[in-house]
Motif scaffolding. Sequence first.
Motif, PDB file in Angstrom:
ATOM      1  N   UNK A 188     -26.619 -44.832 -28.453  1.00  0.00           N
ATOM      2  CA  UNK A 188     -25.764 -46.261 -28.416  1.00  0.00           C
ATOM      3  C   UNK A 188     -27.070 -47.087 -28.462  1.00  0.00           C
ATOM      4  N   UNK A 189     -28.128 -46.810 -27.927  1.00  0.00           N
ATOM      5  CA  UNK A 189     -29.338 -47.753 -27.963  1.00  0.00           C
ATOM      6  C   UNK A 189     -30.185 -47.618 -29.292  1.00  0.00           C
ATOM      7  N   UNK A 190     -30.345 -46.332 -29.920  1.00  0.00           N
ATOM      8  CA  UNK A 190     -31.273 -46.027 -30.997  1.00  0.00           C
ATOM      9  C   UNK A 190     -30.347 -45.814 -32.327  1.00  0.00           C
ATOM     10  N   UNK A 191     -29.185 -45.355 -32.135  1.00  0.00           N
ATOM     11  CA  UNK A 191     -28.444 -44.991 -33.350  1.00  0.00           C
ATOM     12  C   UNK A 191     -29.256 -43.643 -34.263  1.00  0.00           C
ATOM     13  N   UNK A 192     -30.097 -42.966 -33.537  1.00  0.00           N
ATOM     14  CA  UNK A 192     -30.969 -42.092 -34.073  1.00  0.00           C
ATOM     15  C   UNK A 192     -30.638 -40.568 -33.355  1.00  0.00           C
ATOM     16  N   UNK A 193     -30.373 -39.708 -34.120  1.00  0.00           N
ATOM     17  CA  UNK A 193     -30.110 -38.247 -33.713  1.00  0.00           C
ATOM     18  C   UNK A 193     -31.469 -37.682 -33.104  1.00  0.00           C
ATOM     19  N   UNK A 194     -32.703 -38.064 -33.520  1.00  0.00           N
ATOM     20  CA  UNK A 194     -33.697 -37.445 -33.455  1.00  0.00           C
ATOM     21  C   UNK A 194     -34.209 -37.644 -31.790  1.00  0.00           C
ATOM     22  N   UNK A 195     -34.028 -38.949 -31.440  1.00  0.00           N
ATOM     23  CA  UNK A 195     -34.249 -39.341 -29.983  1.00  0.00           C
ATOM     24  C   UNK A 195     -33.090 -38.767 -29.122  1.00  0.00           C
ATOM     25  N   UNK A 196     -31.778 -38.789 -29.760  1.00  0.00           N
ATOM     26  CA  UNK A 196     -30.761 -38.239 -29.042  1.00  0.00           C
ATOM     27  C   UNK A 196     -30.913 -36.770 -28.500  1.00  0.00           C
ATOM     28  N   UNK A 197     -31.274 -35.956 -29.441  1.00  0.00           N
ATOM     29  CA  UNK A 197     -31.640 -34.563 -28.924  1.00  0.00           C
ATOM     30  C   UNK A 197     -32.766 -34.349 -28.090  1.00  0.00           C
ATOM     31  N   UNK A 198     -33.756 -34.970 -28.262  1.00  0.00           N
ATOM     32  CA  UNK A 198     -34.949 -35.020 -27.636  1.00  0.00           C
ATOM     33  C   UNK A 198     -34.741 -35.130 -26.245  1.00  0.00           C
ATOM     34  N   UNK A 199     -34.293 -36.596 -25.985  1.00  0.00           N
ATOM     35  CA  UNK A 199     -33.998 -37.060 -24.720  1.00  0.00           C
ATOM     36  C   UNK A 199     -33.062 -36.403 -23.809  1.00  0.00           C
ATOM     37  N   UNK A 200     -31.924 -35.843 -24.576  1.00  0.00           N
ATOM     38  CA  UNK A 200     -30.960 -35.364 -23.718  1.00  0.00           C
ATOM     39  C   UNK A 200     -31.207 -33.915 -23.299  1.00  0.00           C
ATOM     40  N   UNK A 201     -31.972 -33.099 -24.141  1.00  0.00           N
ATOM     41  CA  UNK A 201     -32.316 -31.635 -24.028  1.00  0.00           C
ATOM     42  C   UNK A 201     -33.569 -31.669 -23.008  1.00  0.00           C
ATOM     43  N   UNK A 202     -34.582 -32.419 -23.183  1.00  0.00           N
ATOM     44  CA  UNK A 202     -35.776 -32.642 -22.212  1.00  0.00           C
ATOM     45  C   UNK A 202     -35.207 -33.118 -20.955  1.00  0.00           C
ATOM     46  N   UNK A 219     -45.871 -43.961 -38.122  1.00  0.00           N
ATOM     47  CA  UNK A 219     -45.378 -43.146 -37.264  1.00  0.00           C
ATOM     48  C   UNK A 219     -44.477 -41.802 -37.285  1.00  0.00           C
ATOM     49  N   UNK A 220     -44.385 -41.808 -38.928  1.00  0.00           N
ATOM     50  CA  UNK A 220     -43.304 -40.814 -39.341  1.00  0.00           C
ATOM     51  C   UNK A 220     -43.599 -39.621 -39.033  1.00  0.00           C
ATOM     52  N   UNK A 221     -44.839 -39.235 -38.595  1.00  0.00           N
ATOM     53  CA  UNK A 221     -45.052 -37.755 -38.192  1.00  0.00           C
ATOM     54  C   UNK A 221     -44.673 -37.628 -36.703  1.00  0.00           C
ATOM     55  N   UNK A 222     -44.443 -38.612 -36.054  1.00  0.00           N
ATOM     56  CA  UNK A 222     -44.104 -38.366 -34.453  1.00  0.00           C
ATOM     57  C   UNK A 222     -42.519 -38.173 -34.545  1.00  0.00           C
ATOM     58  N   UNK A 223     -41.901 -38.940 -35.355  1.00  0.00           N
ATOM     59  CA  UNK A 223     -40.314 -38.750 -35.570  1.00  0.00           C
ATOM     60  C   UNK A 223     -39.933 -37.248 -36.212  1.00  0.00           C
ATOM     61  N   UNK A 224     -40.950 -36.910 -36.831  1.00  0.00           N
ATOM     62  CA  UNK A 224     -40.791 -35.380 -37.528  1.00  0.00           C
ATOM     63  C   UNK A 224     -40.921 -34.271 -36.586  1.00  0.00           C
ATOM     64  N   UNK A 225     -42.033 -34.693 -35.893  1.00  0.00           N
ATOM     65  CA  UNK A 225     -42.199 -33.768 -34.712  1.00  0.00           C
ATOM     66  C   UNK A 225     -41.378 -33.680 -33.698  1.00  0.00           C
ATOM     67  N   UNK A 226     -41.024 -34.819 -33.230  1.00  0.00           N
ATOM     68  CA  UNK A 226     -39.818 -34.865 -32.174  1.00  0.00           C
ATOM     69  C   UNK A 226     -38.511 -34.226 -32.574  1.00  0.00           C
ATOM     70  N   UNK A 227     -38.195 -34.614 -33.863  1.00  0.00           N
ATOM     71  CA  UNK A 227     -36.917 -33.770 -34.439  1.00  0.00           C
ATOM     72  C   UNK A 227     -37.096 -32.378 -34.248  1.00  0.00           C
ATOM     73  N   UNK A 228     -38.318 -31.716 -34.780  1.00  0.00           N
ATOM     74  CA  UNK A 228     -38.771 -30.477 -34.688  1.00  0.00           C
ATOM     75  C   UNK A 228     -38.641 -29.675 -33.320  1.00  0.00           C
ATOM     76  N   UNK A 229     -38.951 -30.458 -32.241  1.00  0.00           N
ATOM     77  CA  UNK A 229     -39.072 -30.142 -31.011  1.00  0.00           C
ATOM     78  C   UNK A 229     -37.571 -30.004 -30.441  1.00  0.00           C
ATOM     79  N   UNK A 230     -36.954 -31.108 -30.856  1.00  0.00           N
ATOM     80  CA  UNK A 230     -35.501 -31.178 -30.340  1.00  0.00           C
ATOM     81  C   UNK A 230     -34.667 -30.014 -30.628  1.00  0.00           C
ATOM     82  N   UNK A 231     -34.763 -29.632 -32.075  1.00  0.00           N
ATOM     83  CA  UNK A 231     -34.148 -28.481 -32.630  1.00  0.00           C
ATOM     84  C   UNK A 231     -34.470 -27.105 -31.973  1.00  0.00           C
TER      85      UNK A 231
END
Length: 358
Positions: A144-158, A1-13
């Motif tokens: 707080x739930x994920x400790x992950x900046x990728x999910x943080x930017x993706x979910x907060x912006x979207x 699932x690395x590709x999904x995390x990479x893609x989500x990080x890219x979309x977030x930025x």
Amino acid sequence: MHWLADFLAAIGVVLNGIPQGIMAMGLGFAVFPTTFSFGLAAIVNGFTGSVAPISFQAESLALTGHLGRNLRERSSIICFGAVIMLAIGLTGSLSKIVAILGDQIMGGMMAGVGIMLAKLALQMTKESRRCGWLSIALAVVTYLVTKDLVWTIALSVIGTSLYAVFVEHYQQALPDHVTARKFQFIKPQFNLTVLRGALSLACLNIGANISYGLITGQMTGLKPNPVNLNLLTSTQALADFGTSLLGGAPVETIISATASAPEPVIAGIIMMVIMAIILFMGWLPKIGRFVPSSSIAGFLFILGAVVIFPENAATAMHGSASMIAGITLVVTAIADPFSGLMTGAILKFILPLIGLGV
């Protein structure tokens, strides 16, 4: 699932960069020529393995818009500022600055940047209270739930953008003259305004490249820091030089969540390729109407207050130069990274000369 995390990080930025892209259009910059900048940086990062991408940066846009009175002056400021930064990058001056100043002063500057980002996030909530506070709330809970900046930017912006569109019926009108899909050569001019602007932009980028570049490298968790500051500076300068001659917007070093992805190099390249496609196809004005600038408040707050400040403040305050590092931190937080850096450098080398060792 690395590709999904990479893609989500890219979309977030990408979503992070869209409000700054809209700001660039508001200053009269054309977005179509800026495709060149993202394409060049993506190619360079692909060949060199650099984890630090470039994108629209609010600080450089604000400075250029403030000092330049029209598009030609603004493009000239970017052009000559890029020439200065290219010379710095090619001579390797940036990495020498880091080596001379040491970890404590650099840590103080980066901790000050953390405060700046958190303060900027809170200022965004004043401009748009509901969207700003919603973005911060979503970011805090997600981190707080994920400790992950990728999910943080993706979910907060979207999440904030969806709320703005469907609840507040958010839409932003954009000028038409900057959205044309064509190249228009802008002949550089030179006057005192352009000289002042070019030097100011170069100073801003020196501080940003050191602080933002090193912070992006820190986010990978790799040691030593994987960011080559001279390569980053040269790439950014070449990108700005080319696009400025065509009336395009400047793109600079950013703190990018793609550095937290499983494959940070690939995630950064994906982000820049997506941005290039969006600009080339003329989609930015259409997308940007539905993404409020306050949607990135949450990511900036977590990045500044939780990720950047604690670690770098600890580095700054641990050692014999803690007083200088502390002053560097404060000056950076209330002024800018370059002012903080210069203050630390002056104190480090002047105090011993007058018998006031630290």
